[in-house]
Design a protein around this motif. Structure first.
Motif, PDB file in Angstrom:
ATOM      1  N   VAL A   1      -7.100 -60.651 -98.217  1.00 23.39           N
ATOM      2  CA  VAL A   1      -7.687 -60.256 -96.943  1.00 23.39           C
ATOM      3  C   VAL A   1      -7.139 -58.911 -96.603  1.00 23.39           C
ATOM      4  CG1 VAL A   1      -7.189 -60.984 -94.602  1.00 23.39           C
ATOM      5  CG2 VAL A   1      -7.848 -62.584 -96.320  1.00 23.39           C
ATOM      6  N   LEU A   2      -5.500 -58.618 -96.815  1.00 26.22           N
ATOM      7  CA  LEU A   2      -5.042 -57.424 -96.884  1.00 26.22           C
ATOM      8  C   LEU A   2      -5.832 -56.171 -97.666  1.00 26.22           C
ATOM      9  CD1 LEU A   2      -1.254 -58.655 -96.709  1.00 26.22           C
ATOM     10  CD2 LEU A   2      -2.705 -57.819 -94.955  1.00 26.22           C
ATOM     11  N   GLN A   3      -6.158 -56.585 -98.758  1.00 24.28           N
ATOM     12  CA  GLN A   3      -7.079 -55.851 -99.769  1.00 24.28           C
ATOM     13  C   GLN A   3      -8.299 -55.237 -98.926  1.00 24.28           C
ATOM     14  OE1 GLN A   3      -7.841 -56.985-103.388  1.00 24.28           O
ATOM     15  NE2 GLN A   3      -8.234 -54.657-104.145  1.00 24.28           N
ATOM     16  N   ASP A   4      -8.906 -56.121 -98.432  1.00 20.00           N
ATOM     17  CA  ASP A   4      -9.982 -55.852 -97.540  1.00 20.00           C
ATOM     18  C   ASP A   4      -9.808 -54.881 -96.421  1.00 20.00           C
ATOM     19  OD1 ASP A   4     -11.481 -57.586 -99.449  1.00 20.00           O
ATOM     20  OD2 ASP A   4     -11.494 -59.152 -98.061  1.00 20.00           O
ATOM     21  N   VAL A   5      -8.702 -55.209 -95.539  1.00 10.73           N
ATOM     22  CA  VAL A   5      -8.627 -54.496 -94.475  1.00 10.73           C
ATOM     23  C   VAL A   5      -8.125 -53.016 -95.020  1.00 10.73           C
ATOM     24  CG1 VAL A   5      -6.852 -54.427 -92.453  1.00 10.73           C
ATOM     25  CG2 VAL A   5      -7.603 -56.476 -93.227  1.00 10.73           C
ATOM     26  N   GLN A   6      -7.324 -52.740 -95.966  1.00 11.30           N
ATOM     27  CA  GLN A   6      -7.007 -51.444 -96.449  1.00 11.30           C
ATOM     28  C   GLN A   6      -8.147 -51.030 -96.671  1.00 11.30           C
ATOM     29  OE1 GLN A   6      -4.148 -52.465 -99.350  1.00 11.30           O
ATOM     30  NE2 GLN A   6      -2.232 -52.426 -98.050  1.00 11.30           N
ATOM     31  N   GLN A   7      -8.997 -51.623 -97.692  1.00 16.79           N
ATOM     32  CA  GLN A   7     -10.386 -50.739 -97.803  1.00 16.79           C
ATOM     33  C   GLN A   7     -11.335 -50.512 -96.772  1.00 16.79           C
ATOM     34  OE1 GLN A   7     -12.245 -53.372-100.721  1.00 16.79           O
ATOM     35  NE2 GLN A   7     -10.985 -52.781-102.589  1.00 16.79           N
ATOM     36  N   LEU A   8     -11.505 -51.343 -95.567  1.00 18.60           N
ATOM     37  CA  LEU A   8     -12.123 -50.867 -94.538  1.00 18.60           C
ATOM     38  C   LEU A   8     -11.471 -49.760 -93.676  1.00 18.60           C
ATOM     39  CD1 LEU A   8     -13.998 -51.723 -92.452  1.00 18.60           C
ATOM     40  CD2 LEU A   8     -12.410 -53.398 -91.177  1.00 18.60           C
ATOM     41  N   GLY A   9     -10.269 -49.744 -93.829  1.00 20.44           N
ATOM     42  CA  GLY A   9      -9.171 -48.636 -93.132  1.00 20.44           C
ATOM     43  C   GLY A   9      -9.686 -47.208 -93.755  1.00 20.44           C
ATOM     44  N   LEU A  10      -9.825 -47.415 -95.062  1.00 21.42           N
ATOM     45  CA  LEU A  10      -9.895 -46.251 -95.909  1.00 21.42           C
ATOM     46  C   LEU A  10     -11.508 -45.807 -95.873  1.00 21.42           C
ATOM     47  CD1 LEU A  10      -8.261 -46.973 -99.428  1.00 21.42           C
ATOM     48  CD2 LEU A  10      -7.600 -45.184 -97.592  1.00 21.42           C
ATOM     49  N   SER A  11     -12.511 -46.510 -95.499  1.00 21.78           N
ATOM     50  CA  SER A  11     -13.957 -46.204 -95.439  1.00 21.78           C
ATOM     51  C   SER A  11     -13.961 -45.480 -94.134  1.00 21.78           C
ATOM     52  CB  SER A  11     -14.629 -47.563 -95.693  1.00 21.78           C
ATOM     53  OG  SER A  11     -15.887 -47.328 -95.241  1.00 21.78           O
ATOM     54  N   LEU A  12     -13.330 -46.323 -93.238  1.00 16.74           N
ATOM     55  CA  LEU A  12     -13.306 -45.535 -91.659  1.00 16.74           C
ATOM     56  C   LEU A  12     -12.962 -44.271 -91.950  1.00 16.74           C
ATOM     57  CD1 LEU A  12     -12.354 -48.884 -89.550  1.00 16.74           C
ATOM     58  CD2 LEU A  12     -14.729 -48.028 -89.755  1.00 16.74           C
ATOM     59  N   ALA A  13     -11.741 -43.976 -92.146  1.00 16.87           N
ATOM     60  CA  ALA A  13     -11.022 -42.726 -92.412  1.00 16.87           C
ATOM     61  C   ALA A  13     -11.795 -41.883 -93.005  1.00 16.87           C
ATOM     62  CB  ALA A  13      -9.660 -42.947 -92.792  1.00 16.87           C
ATOM     63  N   ASP A  65     -15.655 -56.923 -86.009  1.00 14.81           N
ATOM     64  CA  ASP A  65     -16.414 -58.121 -86.633  1.00 14.81           C
ATOM     65  C   ASP A  65     -15.409 -58.841 -87.693  1.00 14.81           C
ATOM     66  OD1 ASP A  65     -18.028 -57.990 -84.934  1.00 14.81           O
ATOM     67  OD2 ASP A  65     -19.910 -57.041 -86.238  1.00 14.81           O
ATOM     68  N   GLU A  66     -14.793 -57.898 -88.700  1.00 13.26           N
ATOM     69  CA  GLU A  66     -14.056 -58.601 -89.578  1.00 13.26           C
ATOM     70  C   GLU A  66     -12.929 -59.079 -89.349  1.00 13.26           C
ATOM     71  OE1 GLU A  66     -13.691 -55.946 -92.993  1.00 13.26           O
ATOM     72  OE2 GLU A  66     -15.820 -55.399 -93.194  1.00 13.26           O
ATOM     73  N   ILE A  67     -12.292 -58.405 -88.366  1.00 13.19           N
ATOM     74  CA  ILE A  67     -11.044 -58.785 -87.664  1.00 13.19           C
ATOM     75  C   ILE A  67     -11.345 -60.438 -86.813  1.00 13.19           C
ATOM     76  CG2 ILE A  67      -9.070 -58.641 -85.882  1.00 13.19           C
ATOM     77  CD1 ILE A  67      -9.372 -55.713 -86.603  1.00 13.19           C
ATOM     78  N   SER A  68     -12.547 -60.265 -86.238  1.00 15.54           N
ATOM     79  CA  SER A  68     -12.716 -61.685 -85.502  1.00 15.54           C
ATOM     80  C   SER A  68     -13.126 -62.901 -86.792  1.00 15.54           C
ATOM     81  CB  SER A  68     -14.162 -61.474 -84.870  1.00 15.54           C
ATOM     82  OG  SER A  68     -13.790 -60.515 -83.769  1.00 15.54           O
ATOM     83  N   GLY A  69     -13.681 -62.284 -87.948  1.00 15.76           N
ATOM     84  CA  GLY A  69     -13.937 -63.254 -88.951  1.00 15.76           C
ATOM     85  C   GLY A  69     -12.549 -63.661 -89.608  1.00 15.76           C
ATOM     86  N   PHE A  70     -11.690 -62.948 -89.733  1.00 12.46           N
ATOM     87  CA  PHE A  70     -10.232 -63.283 -90.221  1.00 12.46           C
ATOM     88  C   PHE A  70      -9.715 -63.988 -89.107  1.00 12.46           C
ATOM     89  CE2 PHE A  70     -10.390 -59.040 -92.593  1.00 12.46           C
ATOM     90  CZ  PHE A  70     -10.832 -59.573 -93.671  1.00 12.46           C
ATOM     91  N   LEU A  73     -10.986 -67.457 -89.675  1.00  9.15           N
ATOM     92  CA  LEU A  73     -10.411 -68.083 -90.865  1.00  9.15           C
ATOM     93  C   LEU A  73      -9.208 -68.530 -90.624  1.00  9.15           C
ATOM     94  CD1 LEU A  73     -11.788 -65.653 -93.710  1.00  9.15           C
ATOM     95  CD2 LEU A  73     -12.603 -68.035 -93.092  1.00  9.15           C
ATOM     96  N   PHE A  74      -8.101 -67.777 -89.803  1.00 10.26           N
ATOM     97  CA  PHE A  74      -6.734 -68.238 -89.657  1.00 10.26           C
ATOM     98  C   PHE A  74      -7.075 -69.548 -88.673  1.00 10.26           C
ATOM     99  CE2 PHE A  74      -5.539 -63.619 -90.540  1.00 10.26           C
ATOM    100  CZ  PHE A  74      -4.984 -64.241 -91.845  1.00 10.26           C
ATOM    101  N   LEU A  75      -7.799 -69.707 -87.605  1.00  9.69           N
ATOM    102  CA  LEU A  75      -7.799 -70.823 -86.710  1.00  9.69           C
ATOM    103  C   LEU A  75      -8.281 -71.943 -87.622  1.00  9.69           C
ATOM    104  CD1 LEU A  75      -9.472 -69.424 -83.491  1.00  9.69           C
ATOM    105  CD2 LEU A  75      -7.101 -70.086 -83.914  1.00  9.69           C
ATOM    106  N   LYS A  76      -9.177 -71.741 -88.752  1.00  8.09           N
ATOM    107  CA  LYS A  76      -9.737 -72.954 -89.287  1.00  8.09           C
ATOM    108  C   LYS A  76      -8.589 -73.207 -90.219  1.00  8.09           C
ATOM    109  CE  LYS A  76     -12.566 -75.643 -91.696  1.00  8.09           C
ATOM    110  NZ  LYS A  76     -12.267 -76.953 -91.440  1.00  8.09           N
ATOM    111  N   CYS A  77      -7.824 -72.449 -90.777  1.00  8.75           N
ATOM    112  CA  CYS A  77      -6.609 -72.688 -91.625  1.00  8.75           C
ATOM    113  C   CYS A  77      -5.570 -73.622 -90.840  1.00  8.75           C
ATOM    114  CB  CYS A  77      -5.805 -71.606 -92.198  1.00  8.75           C
ATOM    115  SG  CYS A  77      -4.635 -71.875 -93.185  1.00  8.75           S
ATOM    116  N   GLU A  78      -5.461 -72.957 -89.546  1.00  8.12           N
ATOM    117  CA  GLU A  78      -4.366 -74.001 -88.680  1.00  8.12           C
ATOM    118  C   GLU A  78      -4.859 -75.350 -88.550  1.00  8.12           C
ATOM    119  OE1 GLU A  78      -3.641 -71.498 -85.046  1.00  8.12           O
ATOM    120  OE2 GLU A  78      -2.635 -70.216 -86.119  1.00  8.12           O
TER     121      GLU A  78
END
Length: 169
Positions: A1-13, A65-70, A73-78
């Motif tokens: 999940v963190l890797q996906d967020v980092q890749q998203l940040g790099l892509s946006l930048a 959208d990705e953050i909402s998806g995450f 997922l966190f809510l489902k995990c809880e």
């Protein structure tokens, strides 16, 4: 999940840097002409409004959208953790209940074992008494050999002998 967020940040930048680079190229190109400052600012404003703003909004929307998806997922995990915890509590209650039933069963088993031992002891005692009574009965059916005084008279049966001896006493 963190890797996906980092890749998203790099892509946006990278996309934002590309858009900023286009704006700067347009400003630099306009300085070479006889454009006024208002025209340059108007051109920059158009580039920002037409290029940068939609790109930022699109990138923000994708990231949101990705953050909402995450978040989902966190809510489902809880929910899964809560469900697992509730099942664990129920299982623990069942184990406690089974342990109590097992303890009651073992106590009942000890009582039955004690009763069985008592019955076995009483049965052995009854057989011993029965054997002793039978031996006495068998001995009473025969005329004991004794001195002449205690002997049965001729043709006297066992019962007559015993009745005579009782009277003599």
């Amino acid at each position: 999940v963190l890797q996906d967020v980092q890749q998203l940040g790099l892509s946006l930048a990278n996309r934002n840097l590309s858009a900023i680079q286009k704006v700067l190229m347009a400003v630099a190109a306009s300085n070479g002409t006889n454009s006024t400052a208002d025209e340059v600012l108007h051109g920059v404003d158009e580039i920002v409004n037409e290029t940068l703003e939609p790109a930022v909004e699109r990138d923000f929307s994708v990231a949101q959208d990705e953050i909402s998806g995450f978040h989902e997922l966190f809510l489902k995990c809880e929910e899964d953790q809560l469900s697992a915890f509730n099942n664990s509590v129920l299982d623990q209650k069942k184990v406690v209940h089974f342990a109590e039933e097992h303890l009651i069963c073992r106590k009942h088993q000890v009582l039955l074992l004690d009763a069985n031992v008592s019955c076995t002891t009483l049965l052995q005692a009854a057989r011993t008494v029965e054997d002793a009574k039978c031996a006495l009965y068998e001995r009473s059916r025969t005329v004991p050999e004794a001195s002449v005084v205690c002997q049965a008279q001729q043709h006297e049966d066992v019962e007559a002998y015993h009745q005579r001896k009782i009277k003599e006493l």
